[in-house]
Design a protein around this motif. Structure first.
Motif, PDB file in Angstrom:
ATOM      1  N   GLY A 144       0.888  -1.063   0.127  1.00 18.77           N
ATOM      2  CA  GLY A 144       0.001   0.089   0.134  1.00 18.77           C
ATOM      3  C   GLY A 144       1.017   0.995  -0.058  1.00 18.77           C
ATOM      4  N   LEU A 145       2.063   1.362   0.810  1.00 21.06           N
ATOM      5  CA  LEU A 145       2.921   2.359   0.896  1.00 21.06           C
ATOM      6  C   LEU A 145       3.527   2.482  -0.483  1.00 21.06           C
ATOM      7  N   LEU A 146       3.871   1.632  -0.981  1.00 19.66           N
ATOM      8  CA  LEU A 146       4.689   1.389  -2.267  1.00 19.66           C
ATOM      9  C   LEU A 146       3.914   1.923  -3.376  1.00 19.66           C
ATOM     10  N   MET A 147       2.297   1.686  -3.353  1.00 18.17           N
ATOM     11  CA  MET A 147       1.542   2.012  -4.473  1.00 18.17           C
ATOM     12  C   MET A 147       1.393   3.782  -4.551  1.00 18.17           C
ATOM     13  N   LEU A 148       0.982   4.006  -3.162  1.00 19.01           N
ATOM     14  CA  LEU A 148       0.604   5.481  -2.959  1.00 19.01           C
ATOM     15  C   LEU A 148       1.523   6.545  -2.763  1.00 19.01           C
ATOM     16  N   CYS A 149       2.764   6.343  -2.291  1.00 17.85           N
ATOM     17  CA  CYS A 149       3.773   7.430  -2.373  1.00 17.85           C
ATOM     18  C   CYS A 149       3.592   8.022  -3.460  1.00 17.85           C
ATOM     19  N   GLY A 150       3.174   9.516  -3.702  1.00 17.07           N
ATOM     20  CA  GLY A 150       3.166  10.170  -4.790  1.00 17.07           C
ATOM     21  C   GLY A 150       1.920  10.202  -5.480  1.00 17.07           C
ATOM     22  N   LEU A 151       0.853   8.949  -4.908  1.00 12.23           N
ATOM     23  CA  LEU A 151      -0.378   9.037  -5.654  1.00 12.23           C
ATOM     24  C   LEU A 151      -1.635   9.876  -5.008  1.00 12.23           C
ATOM     25  N   ALA A 152      -1.304   9.778  -3.411  1.00 15.06           N
ATOM     26  CA  ALA A 152      -2.190  10.314  -2.809  1.00 15.06           C
ATOM     27  C   ALA A 152      -1.549  10.871  -1.402  1.00 15.06           C
ATOM     28  N   GLY A 153      -2.079  11.929  -1.121  1.00 11.82           N
ATOM     29  CA  GLY A 153      -1.351  12.494   0.318  1.00 11.82           C
ATOM     30  C   GLY A 153      -2.254  11.872   1.334  1.00 11.82           C
ATOM     31  N   LEU A 197      -1.734   0.873  -9.870  1.00 13.59           N
ATOM     32  CA  LEU A 197      -0.497   1.464 -10.643  1.00 13.59           C
ATOM     33  C   LEU A 197      -0.780   1.937 -12.044  1.00 13.59           C
ATOM     34  N   ARG A 198      -1.420   0.835 -12.647  1.00 18.32           N
ATOM     35  CA  ARG A 198      -1.542   0.901 -14.067  1.00 18.32           C
ATOM     36  C   ARG A 198      -2.546   2.231 -14.529  1.00 18.32           C
ATOM     37  N   ALA A 199      -3.509   2.153 -13.686  1.00 14.71           N
ATOM     38  CA  ALA A 199      -4.464   3.168 -13.633  1.00 14.71           C
ATOM     39  C   ALA A 199      -4.086   4.661 -13.435  1.00 14.71           C
ATOM     40  N   THR A 200      -3.079   4.647 -12.631  1.00 12.89           N
ATOM     41  CA  THR A 200      -3.030   6.037 -11.750  1.00 12.89           C
ATOM     42  C   THR A 200      -1.456   6.487 -12.380  1.00 12.89           C
ATOM     43  N   ASP A 201      -0.610   5.752 -12.745  1.00 11.80           N
ATOM     44  CA  ASP A 201       0.786   5.977 -13.052  1.00 11.80           C
ATOM     45  C   ASP A 201       1.519   5.817 -14.441  1.00 11.80           C
ATOM     46  N   LEU A 202       0.603   5.202 -15.257  1.00  8.55           N
ATOM     47  CA  LEU A 202       1.166   4.954 -16.593  1.00  8.55           C
ATOM     48  C   LEU A 202       0.256   5.831 -17.613  1.00  8.55           C
ATOM     49  N   ALA A 207       8.733  -6.510 -17.514  1.00  2.00           N
ATOM     50  CA  ALA A 207       7.508  -6.629 -16.772  1.00  2.00           C
ATOM     51  C   ALA A 207       7.791  -6.195 -15.530  1.00  2.00           C
ATOM     52  N   VAL A 208       6.740  -6.032 -14.774  1.00  2.95           N
ATOM     53  CA  VAL A 208       7.096  -5.664 -13.274  1.00  2.95           C
ATOM     54  C   VAL A 208       5.974  -6.657 -12.463  1.00  2.95           C
ATOM     55  N   THR A 209       6.140  -7.105 -11.145  1.00  4.69           N
ATOM     56  CA  THR A 209       5.576  -7.845 -10.424  1.00  4.69           C
ATOM     57  C   THR A 209       5.391  -7.162  -8.995  1.00  4.69           C
ATOM     58  N   ALA A 210       3.923  -7.365  -8.691  1.00  8.80           N
ATOM     59  CA  ALA A 210       3.558  -6.942  -7.291  1.00  8.80           C
ATOM     60  C   ALA A 210       2.259  -7.654  -7.309  1.00  8.80           C
ATOM     61  N   THR A 264      14.654  -0.699  -4.213  1.00  6.66           N
ATOM     62  CA  THR A 264      14.660  -0.591  -3.043  1.00  6.66           C
ATOM     63  C   THR A 264      13.810   0.747  -2.595  1.00  6.66           C
ATOM     64  N   GLN A 265      13.535   1.462  -3.480  1.00  7.93           N
ATOM     65  CA  GLN A 265      12.936   2.732  -3.279  1.00  7.93           C
ATOM     66  C   GLN A 265      11.455   2.528  -3.073  1.00  7.93           C
ATOM     67  N   SER A 266      10.924   3.486  -2.475  1.00  9.14           N
ATOM     68  CA  SER A 266       9.441   3.573  -2.336  1.00  9.14           C
ATOM     69  C   SER A 266       8.714   4.104  -3.340  1.00  9.14           C
ATOM     70  N   GLY A 267       7.138   4.185  -3.468  1.00  4.61           N
ATOM     71  CA  GLY A 267       6.569   4.797  -4.153  1.00  4.61           C
ATOM     72  C   GLY A 267       6.208   4.131  -5.502  1.00  4.61           C
ATOM     73  N   THR A 268       5.863   5.136  -6.517  1.00  5.89           N
ATOM     74  CA  THR A 268       5.738   4.579  -7.915  1.00  5.89           C
ATOM     75  C   THR A 268       7.159   4.053  -8.686  1.00  5.89           C
ATOM     76  N   ALA A 269       8.332   4.009  -7.787  1.00  2.00           N
ATOM     77  CA  ALA A 269       9.616   3.889  -8.341  1.00  2.00           C
ATOM     78  C   ALA A 269       9.562   2.489  -8.913  1.00  2.00           C
ATOM     79  N   LEU A 270       8.565   1.721  -8.395  1.00  2.00           N
ATOM     80  CA  LEU A 270       8.572   0.327  -8.974  1.00  2.00           C
ATOM     81  C   LEU A 270       8.259   0.277 -10.217  1.00  2.00           C
ATOM     82  N   LEU A 271       7.463   1.259 -10.968  1.00  2.00           N
ATOM     83  CA  LEU A 271       7.369   1.227 -12.317  1.00  2.00           C
ATOM     84  C   LEU A 271       8.325   2.142 -13.285  1.00  2.00           C
ATOM     85  N   ASP A 272       9.188   2.636 -12.590  1.00  2.00           N
ATOM     86  CA  ASP A 272      10.101   3.344 -13.227  1.00  2.00           C
ATOM     87  C   ASP A 272      10.834   2.631 -14.357  1.00  2.00           C
ATOM     88  N   GLY A 273      11.560   1.368 -14.132  1.00  2.00           N
ATOM     89  CA  GLY A 273      12.050   0.484 -14.848  1.00  2.00           C
ATOM     90  C   GLY A 273      11.095   0.052 -16.114  1.00  2.00           C
TER      91      GLY A 273
END
Length: 357
Positions: free
Chosen positions: A7-16, A221-226, A210-213, A193-202
């Protein structure tokens, strides 16, 4: 544990942080003790249900533009409030941004119910004074690829680079490794090892194929960050079991029954084709399970210490499980998550309500 970390990984930068909504969303900061009376009596005396949520997770619990808490978890809390108090709006949402804070609020009596996108596990049931009340969502780790990659299943990831959270951040790395071993393929983890939407950076810059979670995390993440959500898809396989459950304190069997049977009632209503819009027609039904569920035939309400109309109020005011899923996570939402294992058992899913009789 992985659920809240995701949840933290997904939402850092998505919602305050969730803004205050009067009684609707309040952070838990002051100590409290578990109520000496039963939870049902405490909720009635207080005139509101205190529900613990994460509060920053679109699709599960996050404030809308008007500051109203929305999501699957939030709506389940509203259903319990409608069943117990007759009013879905008599809920105070108490936010916590970590697993330990959420469970601490529940154990200390600061909340009556915790519905915070958390997986039910052995140690959470046996290791502390809390208990899961049923499965609200059957989630699991998934893999997202580009639609134009021509990758249609997990086995076709052989040799591919996959963005994944580091083991100290989440369990996704180990789950991916084990799944690759079972499939007898080799994948190349690209670890962050970064938080937030950094999982999608690569994934976005092309350094990952591909990306896994967890599936719900990837869909959000697909709906909000791509930039082009339609250009990415989730593969059909689930690499892990993540039964998402609401929790209550241990030792209060009546309250556990109420929250558990509210969840069963929402699923049973969908199975019996009773929705918020068809409830009035169902009041004319001769089906014995329908009549028992919505209180036409007396029995369960009194056994739970509730009015016979308790389930009917939850359905009328919040909807059945399918309605709740659709507007928060499914086709009626921006997330567009497939029902998958969270579909009814008659349609190939795992949602299976206990019988109402």
């Amino acid at each position: 544990m992985r659920r809240c970390l995701l949840g933290l990984l997904m939402l850092c930068g998505l919602a305050g942080p969730a803004p205050a909504q009067g009684p609707a969303a309040t952070p838990a900061a002051t100590p409290a003790t578990a109520p000496a009376t039963g939870t049902l009596e405490a909720v009635r005396q207080r005139g509101e249900l205190r529900c613990g949520v994460f509060g920053q997770l679109p699709g599960f619990s996050a404030p809308d533009l008007e500051g109203v808490m929305r999501g699957l978890d939030a709506d389940f809390c509203r259903a319990v409030a409608a069943a117990v108090l007759g009013d879905r709006d008599k809920v105070a949402f108490v936010t916590a941004n970590s697993v330990e804070a959420g469970f601490g609020n529940l154990e200390a009596g600061r909340v009556d119910l915790l519905s915070s996108n958390l997986t039910a596990t052995a140690m959470r049931d046996a290791g502390r004074n809390i208990t899961p009340v049923g499965v609200l969502l059957y989630d699991g780790q998934a893999v997202m690829v580009r639609v134009d990659s021509q990758i249609a299943n997990f086995a076709q990831l052989n040799g591919k680079r996959i963005c994944v959270a580091a083991p100290q951040v989440d369990q996704s790395f180990n789950i991916l490794r084990n799944a690759a071993q079972r499939a007898r393929i080799t994948v190349v983890p690209v670890v962050t090892t970064q938080s937030g939407t950094a999982l999608l950076d690569g994934f976005k810059n092309g350094s990952c194929d591909a990306v896994t979670a967890d599936a719900a995390a990837l869909a959000t993440l697909r709906a909000t960050d791509l930039p082009d959500p339609a250009g990415a898809m989730l593969l059909p396989e689930r690499l892990s079991r993540e039964p998402i459950a609401p929790f209550v304190r241990g030792g209060d069997e009546r309250w556990r029954q109420i929250v558990s049977w509210t969840l069963h009632a929402l699923v049973a209503a969908e199975e019996l084709e009773i929705s918020s819009g068809t409830l009035d027609a169902a009041l004319q039904s001769s089906n014995t399970e329908v009549r028992f569920l919505i209180g036409l035939d007396r029995g369960l309400g009194a056994a739970l210490g509730l009015p016979d109309s308790w389930a009917a109020e939850a359905i009328r005011q919040v909807g059945n499980y399918g309605e709740i899923f659709d507007r928060n996570l499914g086709d009626g939402s921006a997330i567009g998550l497939d029902r998958g294992l969270s579909d009814l058992w008659r349609r190939g899913g795992l949602m299976y309500p206990f019988p109402f009789r």
